[in-house]
Design an enzyme around this catalytic site. Structure first.
Site, PDB file in Angstrom:
ATOM      1  N   TYR A   6      -2.330  -1.210  10.398  1.00 20.39           N
ATOM      2  CA  TYR A   6      -2.261  -1.340   8.940  1.00 20.39           C
ATOM      3  C   TYR A   6      -0.922  -0.819   8.422  1.00 20.39           C
ATOM      4  O   TYR A   6      -0.247  -1.477   7.617  1.00 20.39           O
ATOM      5  CB  TYR A   6      -3.419  -0.570   8.319  1.00 20.39           C
TER       6      TYR A   6
ATOM      7  N   SER B 167       0.874  -1.167   0.000  1.00 22.51           N
ATOM      8  CA  SER B 167       0.000   0.000   0.000  1.00 22.51           C
ATOM      9  C   SER B 167       0.908   1.211   0.000  1.00 22.51           C
ATOM     10  O   SER B 167       2.097   1.123   0.354  1.00 22.51           O
ATOM     11  CB  SER B 167      -0.876   0.010   1.262  1.00 22.51           C
TER      12      SER B 167
END
Length: 271
Positions: A160, A147
């Site tokens: 995350y 990401s």
């Protein structure tokens, strides 16, 4: 008239989290290039069959499907063994991921454990079990869907961000360890990350809805507001666009592209 060449003909790919979104788009793109597929996802029979049908339509010669829970280490190992029971796995795409947003002090410890398990530890185990086999064969591709948050941080995403930074770092270690495996002729073994920014998937929907509620506006204005904050292009990516990057990394021509973390983020990390 000769058919267009399919550079992944005869290869077999395991894509985790591949019954929808980016994962399904990647699986379809790999199928279109000739690869057989191992689908995976926590899905019901109808959703699984829909994904299998999409892959057969895309050109997959073989489609296996499994529903192992990646929060459990023994289930990750079972998934790999189940995939190998159907043949060699030449391509591994660790795409499965979960998200939960909250300030660090309010993040439930159970959420930390789940996000680290699915987004990082599962990738460690699939790589640990499959990379030695790829090295022995002289060809292998690992593409980890990280990401933009594997390169920069944002608030309210501690687990995350930790998982995605860890995924980028672990991928670089693996790339170094396997850089000498195989040859140009065999295709070599590479490990890379693709780091999407805002992409049209279900995982971003809660953030869009939260911003819409905060602004008392509709979904599109909320999404534009989120992108203004981070992504200079002011455009989201489509899952199929991320899939094209992944597919090229899997081709034999990419034998010397390893250890990279490629942002597809509209300039986010260039700032």
């Amino acid at each position: 008239m000769n058919a267009a060449p399919r550079p992944l003909q005869g290869r077999r790919a395991l894509v985790t989290g591949s019954v929808q979104g980016i994962g399904l788009a990647i699986a379809e793109a790999l199928a279109a290039q000739g690869a057989a597929l191992v689908l995976h996802g926590l899905a019901g029979a109808q959703e699984l069959e829909g994904a299998r049908a999409a892959l057969r339509q895309a050109g997959a010669s073989q489609v296996d499907a499994f529903t192992h829970d990646l929060r459990q280490p023994d289930q990750v190992e079972a998934l790999v063994h189940a995939a190998l029971a159907g043949g060699a796995v030449d391509i591994l795409v660790n795409n499965a991921g979960i998200q939960h947003t909250a300030p660090l002090a309010q993040m439930p410890r159970s959420r930390w454990d789940e996000i680290l398990a699915v987004n990082l530890s599962a990738a460690f185990d699939t790589m640990r079990l499959l990379l030695p086999r790829m090295a022995q064969a002289g060809y292998g591709r690992v593409v980890n869907i990280a990401s933009v948050h594997g390169l920069v941080a944002s608030v309210q995403k501690a687990p995350y961000v930790a998982a995605k930074f860890g995924l980028v770092g672990m991928s670089r270690v693996a790339a170094l360890e396997y850089a000498g495996a195989g040859s140009r002729a065999s295709g070599g073994v590479t490990v890379n990350c693709v780091c999407p920014g805002w992409t049209e998937t279900a995982i971003i929907e809660p953030q869009i809805q939260a911003r819409a509620a905060a602004l008392a506006t509709g979904r599109e204005e909320a999404l534009r507001d989120l992108m203004r904050e981070k992504q200079p292009s002011q455009r989201t990516s489509l899952p199929s666009e991320i899939a094209r990057v992944v597919t090229w990394l899997c081709e034999p021509a990419a034998h010397n592209l390893t250890g990279a973390a490629i942002p597809v983020d509209g300039g986010w990390t260039a700032q």
